[in-house]
Write an enzyme that holds these catalytic residues in place. Sequence first.
Site, PDB file in Angstrom:
ATOM      1  N   ALA A 196       1.779  -3.921  -7.479  1.00 18.51           N
ATOM      2  CA  ALA A 196       1.137  -2.897  -8.312  1.00 18.51           C
ATOM      3  C   ALA A 196       1.148  -1.580  -7.556  1.00 18.51           C
ATOM      4  O   ALA A 196       1.418  -1.534  -6.353  1.00 18.51           O
ATOM      5  CB  ALA A 196      -0.304  -3.290  -8.619  1.00 18.51           C
ATOM      6  N   LYS A 197       0.889  -0.520  -8.251  1.00 19.33           N
ATOM      7  CA  LYS A 197       0.715   0.788  -7.604  1.00 19.33           C
ATOM      8  C   LYS A 197       0.012   1.685  -8.599  1.00 19.33           C
ATOM      9  O   LYS A 197       0.207   1.554  -9.805  1.00 19.33           O
ATOM     10  CB  LYS A 197       2.091   1.386  -7.264  1.00 19.33           C
ATOM     11  CG  LYS A 197       1.997   2.550  -6.328  1.00 19.33           C
ATOM     12  CD  LYS A 197       1.526   2.062  -4.997  1.00 19.33           C
ATOM     13  CE  LYS A 197       1.850   3.024  -3.907  1.00 19.33           C
ATOM     14  NZ  LYS A 197       1.756   2.368  -2.603  1.00 19.33           N
ATOM     15  N   GLY A 198      -0.773   2.605  -8.098  1.00 15.42           N
ATOM     16  CA  GLY A 198      -1.446   3.508  -9.033  1.00 15.42           C
ATOM     17  C   GLY A 198      -1.894   4.756  -8.329  1.00 15.42           C
ATOM     18  O   GLY A 198      -1.663   4.933  -7.129  1.00 15.42           O
ATOM     19  N   GLU A 241       0.910  -1.040   0.000  1.00 14.32           N
ATOM     20  CA  GLU A 241       0.000   0.000   0.000  1.00 14.32           C
ATOM     21  C   GLU A 241       0.954   1.090   0.000  1.00 14.32           C
ATOM     22  O   GLU A 241       1.750   1.118  -0.902  1.00 14.32           O
ATOM     23  CB  GLU A 241      -1.015  -0.019   1.078  1.00 14.32           C
ATOM     24  CG  GLU A 241      -1.302  -1.414   1.300  1.00 14.32           C
ATOM     25  CD  GLU A 241      -2.399  -2.210   1.095  1.00 14.32           C
ATOM     26  OE1 GLU A 241      -3.468  -1.800   0.998  1.00 14.32           O
ATOM     27  OE2 GLU A 241      -2.189  -3.343   1.031  1.00 14.32           O
TER      28      GLU A 241
END
Length: 433
Positions: A122-124, A12
């Site tokens: 993932a990251k966004g 996160e």
Amino acid sequence: MASEPTHSDGEESATIEPSDEESALQTARRELHHAAERLDIDPAIVEQLNHPASVHEVTVPIERDDGTVEVYTGYRAHHDSVKGPFKGGLRYHPEVTRDECVGLSMWMTWKCAVMDLPFGGAKGGVAVDPKSLSRAEKERLTRRFTQEIRSVIGPTKDIPAPDMGTDPQTMAWVMDAYSMQEDETIPGVVTGKPPVVGGSEGREQAPGRSVAIVTREAIEYYGRDIEETDVAVQGYGSVGANAARLLDRWGANIVAVSDVTGGIYDPDGIDTGSVPSHDEEPEAVLEQDAPLAVTNDELLELDVDVLIPAAIGNVLTEVNAGDVQADLIVEGANGPTTSTAQELLAERGVTVIPDILANAGGVTVSYFEWLQDINRQSWSLERVHEELETEMLSAWDAVRAEKENGASTWRDAAYAVALSRIAEAHDARGLWP
Ligand code: NAD
């Protein structure tokens, strides 16, 4: 202090924030190559891991409350999914960039792998100042962004979570927007939701709890008695307060805590339950009775046994690393130690337990949340605590074995565990076609 205060769940906010020295992507790549040097890994796999699997860039137009239309840019970076669906936070921050998302997605891959979770990184996010949006505008932004990335997320593809500038409510909107388009309720598409729509008990306390568990294990490993251990905690928010209170309950002497306004110091110990956390009453630490007040810089240099930086990134730098008196540092925040400080502390023999292990309780309970959602179950808080304890001890044992096997620092050991697992999985699956 180099970076801004954040509120994130750090899944996160995996994990290291960019420092003044280099960007998140540069740091992630440097650490990948540093870890790979010690290990016997196929260079082709390392080269594959040096790049994201894909990066999705989308345009997110929304109608503002005054009727005008504003256009934002959003990203979702997928790093590696050899072990399972992509997993990582969604942040709303003006400085979100493609490269930052890629760098942070790489750290999510390592964090999931060190915990041996069946997820990749993932990251966004959206490049927007969330404070400039009304609640209704934030909801419209979230729903439109979800629609734009809908084809690349999903419970078996990519599971976002809260991060800087987003929260459980944002995740509830993502879940609703996704579910409405798919014609069924799909809680497993995101984690960090409110419990009423499938969020897990214990998710909020999880990163602080994992920091406390790892601190307890490290204290024992180095032959100390927890009851004779003085601890200073920087940042009394979700991570810091939960870690401090648990360690206090387990007998440690919490002698200093702080928030963004400064800290309090009592060599006889602070009653952590009576100091309100950031969530309970923001910035109230200095209002508590204590013999001494300290600045955040002074807190880092107190004569304590254990230091837990749990506020923001890049607080331990080349300027103060020589003055840290603690023997053990447990990274509660993401990336509190710059790379130069890491070297200086290692030279001085100060032990640093890295963030990708210490605060990984967040993503681990996110995994529990996803398991509950896809199985239509709801676990008790006790079960979440027990399962988290088991997962943390198993990760600690793996990293400890690697450290005893010659890794020079605990960070090197954690990266070695993560990278070996990923490389082994790539090797087993092979390259298609
Ligand atoms: P939070 O907003 O709940 O609390 C942050 C605390 O730090 C507050 O007490 C605040 O006053 C204090 N603070 C802010 N700026 C400061 C500064 N410049 N100096 C000293 N104190 C300062 O945040 P959190 O969720 O506890 O996150 C803290 C860190 O842990 C961040 O690096 C975050 O990315 C990381 N993290 C959070 C989670 C999570 O799930 N909450 C998980 C893993 C990692």
